[in-house]
Design an enzyme around this catalytic site. Structure first.
Site, PDB file in Angstrom:
ATOM      1  N   LYS A  26       0.835  -1.208   0.000  1.00 50.69           N
ATOM      2  CA  LYS A  26       0.000   0.000   0.000  1.00 50.69           C
ATOM      3  C   LYS A  26       0.871   1.260   0.000  1.00 50.69           C
ATOM      4  O   LYS A  26       0.497   2.279  -0.587  1.00 50.69           O
ATOM      5  CB  LYS A  26      -0.907  -0.013   1.228  1.00 50.69           C
ATOM      6  N   ASN A  27       2.036   1.196   0.655  1.00 50.74           N
ATOM      7  CA  ASN A  27       2.893   2.378   0.748  1.00 50.74           C
ATOM      8  C   ASN A  27       3.809   2.564  -0.463  1.00 50.74           C
ATOM      9  O   ASN A  27       4.645   3.462  -0.477  1.00 50.74           O
ATOM     10  CB  ASN A  27       3.728   2.326   2.027  1.00 50.74           C
ATOM     11  N   ARG A 100      -4.779  11.329   1.409  1.00 51.52           N
ATOM     12  CA  ARG A 100      -3.719  12.346   1.334  1.00 51.52           C
ATOM     13  C   ARG A 100      -2.848  12.194   0.085  1.00 51.52           C
ATOM     14  O   ARG A 100      -1.931  12.972  -0.129  1.00 51.52           O
ATOM     15  CB  ARG A 100      -2.829  12.260   2.589  1.00 51.52           C
ATOM     16  N   CYS A 124      -5.431   8.952   8.021  1.00 53.41           N
ATOM     17  CA  CYS A 124      -5.676   8.406   9.355  1.00 53.41           C
ATOM     18  C   CYS A 124      -5.354   9.434  10.434  1.00 53.41           C
ATOM     19  O   CYS A 124      -4.345  10.138  10.361  1.00 53.41           O
ATOM     20  CB  CYS A 124      -4.817   7.155   9.579  1.00 53.41           C
ATOM     21  N   ARG A 129       0.683  15.034  10.523  1.00 50.87           N
ATOM     22  CA  ARG A 129       1.348  14.725   9.253  1.00 50.87           C
ATOM     23  C   ARG A 129       1.317  16.038   8.482  1.00 50.87           C
ATOM     24  O   ARG A 129       0.459  16.247   7.635  1.00 50.87           O
ATOM     25  CB  ARG A 129       0.590  13.643   8.485  1.00 50.87           C
ATOM     26  N   ASP A 314       3.727   0.909  11.986  1.00 51.25           N
ATOM     27  CA  ASP A 314       2.557   0.163  11.516  1.00 51.25           C
ATOM     28  C   ASP A 314       2.552  -1.282  12.015  1.00 51.25           C
ATOM     29  O   ASP A 314       1.523  -1.950  11.930  1.00 51.25           O
ATOM     30  CB  ASP A 314       2.504   0.169   9.985  1.00 51.25           C
ATOM     31  N   VAL A 336       7.074   7.652  16.332  1.00 54.88           N
ATOM     32  CA  VAL A 336       6.800   8.110  14.960  1.00 54.88           C
ATOM     33  C   VAL A 336       5.524   8.953  14.891  1.00 54.88           C
ATOM     34  O   VAL A 336       5.533  10.061  14.364  1.00 54.88           O
ATOM     35  CB  VAL A 336       6.712   6.908  13.994  1.00 54.88           C
ATOM     36  N   ARG A 422      -8.781   0.487   3.042  1.00 54.86           N
ATOM     37  CA  ARG A 422      -7.731   1.371   2.525  1.00 54.86           C
ATOM     38  C   ARG A 422      -6.434   0.610   2.292  1.00 54.86           C
ATOM     39  O   ARG A 422      -5.690   0.921   1.360  1.00 54.86           O
ATOM     40  CB  ARG A 422      -7.454   2.521   3.506  1.00 54.86           C
TER      41      ARG A 422
END
Length: 446
Positions: A26-27, A100, A124, A129, A314, A336, A422
């Site tokens: 996903k990233n 985003r 999220c 961020r 995560d 983080v 997501r």
């Protein structure tokens, strides 16, 4: 999705056993799709998961004139940016929703069209961020940004030029922004204190295939020499190590046994070390990794999240659920995202004993230590979890609630499951394949 479809009934107490597959990260995948905008030729992206972030980017690309169609193999997309055009502001806003991702369209659109529009952005709710930092970076390249009622309008009247940037923190999003903007900027861009996650390296591989010149130093410095033109790419996305670790934690918390096809050792080594310390077992082969609870007591640990190559934030939330079943006191220090431990209040309602602290527990100080954030936790275990009504707060927290509900005795109602779409492809089908007893109200799934 109807109101009832957004609630999942979970009947806990059954170990998860069987096999599931993880596809592209996903990233990485949505960002590689954005990168196709920079090219003058079509690109092929393989191992693409069917998740909402991918659908959002696909829609935004199509609004800007990019043709996106399925490729020859399952999970393959062909992206043709030959006819890039401006998109309607209202359409951009409607497609972006709470994502985003649109912020990363800025650099490529400035290169292709000379202007870009970015609506208000979501994502999220797990801590700051700062979107403003993305705009500061773009200004350093020469972008002019005008704030309007419906979002931000960007222009580059003199084009974009290479620059020197030092990130105050090795942010993944900011690093992606610099990469996607610098590759076609005039001159050399030097990015210091950059993120070096495996997904960043994979994005660099994508850009290099397109014709970019990007060098990574060992001190988190990335140097990008701008080129005049980029072509297309053919690329198979690296597998999602974050999803793989989520299923690993689910196996541990439910005393199960899950083979995660597609999981790779190299990008998960830090997680695997921690998993073994807690008492989890795993076995690696060429096709994936099997994770299981070997019996006996789980061990408490001290854990600190960090940017890569540290323990990823995560990975933290799903593992915390398993740590509620470990003997003794586990200490978690989240460095983080300052608000990421907020999800633990629901675990306490289910019977867990988790206390949050403002201090930096576990050894080292972090940037949140003097800022009054509840960013450390002490988990006392083992505790029996009981079913409860749960409202999903964010992507990883949501999957963690699912794990807790599956590990608990009794039935839980999990609200807001759409958010999990997501980042977790076909997660309900996977739960059923693993033997979970879950159902949508009025429609049994397993």
């Amino acid at each position: 999705m109807t109101v009832n479809d957004d609630v999942l009934l979970v009947h806990g107490g059954t170990p998860l056993e069987g096999e599931i597959r993880v596809r592209g990260a996903k990233n990485l995948v949505p960002k590689a799709m954005v990168a196709a905008l920079l090219g003058s030729e079509p690109s092929r992206l393989r191992n693409v998961p069917d998740i909402r972030d991918v659908r959002v980017v696909r829609g935004l690309l199509q609004l800007h004139g990019v043709t996106v169609r399925p490729g020859e193999e399952p999970g393959e997309l062909v992206l043709d940016p030959t006819h890039v055009e401006s998109a309607n502001v209202a359409d951009i806003d409607a497609h972006a929703g709470s994502s985003r991702i649109p912020i990363l369209f800025c650099g490529p659109l400035l290169h292709r069209l000379g202007h870009a529009f970015i609506p208000g952005l979501g994502g999220c709710d797990i801590g700051g961020r700062p979107i403003d930092f993305h705009f500061d970076v773009l200004r350093q390249f020469g972008a002019v940004i005008e704030k309007r009622a419906d979002g931000q309008y960007l222009e580059a009247p003199k084009g974009l030029r290479g620059t020197k940037i030092r990130l105050p923190y090795p942010s993944v999003g900011a690093t992606e922004q610099v990469l996607l903007t610098a590759v076609l900027a005039e001159g050399v861009t030097e990015l210091s204190n950059a993120a070096v996650e495996p997904e960043i390296e994979d994005l660099i591989c994508v850009l290099q295939k397109m014709g970019a010149i990007i060098a990574m130093d060992t001190d988190r410095t990335i140097r990008i020499t701008g080129v005049e033109k980029l072509g297309g790419y053919t690329h198979r996305a690296l597998p999602d190590r974050l999803e793989a670790a989520s299923w690993a934690s689910a196996a541990l918390a439910t005393e199960g046994n899950i083979y995660v096809r597609g999981a790779q050792q190299r990008s998960m080594m830090t997680f695997l070390n921690t998993y073994r310390k807690v008492g989890g077992a795993f076995e690696i082969d060429d096709e994936g990794i099997r994770f299981w609870h070997p019996g006996g007591q789980l061990k408490s640990i001290a854990l600190e999240t960090d940017v890569h190559p540290g323990f990823q934030t995560d990975w933290q939330q799903p593992l915390v659920v398993a740590l509620t079943q470990a003997t003794g006191l586990s200490i978690i220090h989240e460095t983080v995202y300052e608000s990421r431990l907020g999800f633990t209040s629901a675990l306490n309602q289910m019977g867990a004993h988790i206390q949050l602290y403002r201090e930096c527990l576990g050894g080292s100080d972090c940037r949140f230590g003097q800022r009054n954030f509840l960013h450390s936790a002490v988990v006392s275990g083992p505790t029996k979890l009981q079913g409860a009504d749960l409202v999903i707060p964010d992507l990883r927290g949501g999957f963690s609630y699912l794990i807790a509900a599956l590990a608990a005795q009794g039935t839980s109602r999990v609200h807001g499951i759409e958010l999990i779409n997501r980042g977790y492809e076909n997660f309900m089908e996977k739960l059923v394949e693993l033997g979970a007893k879950v159902e949508l109200p009025g429609k049994a799934l397993g």
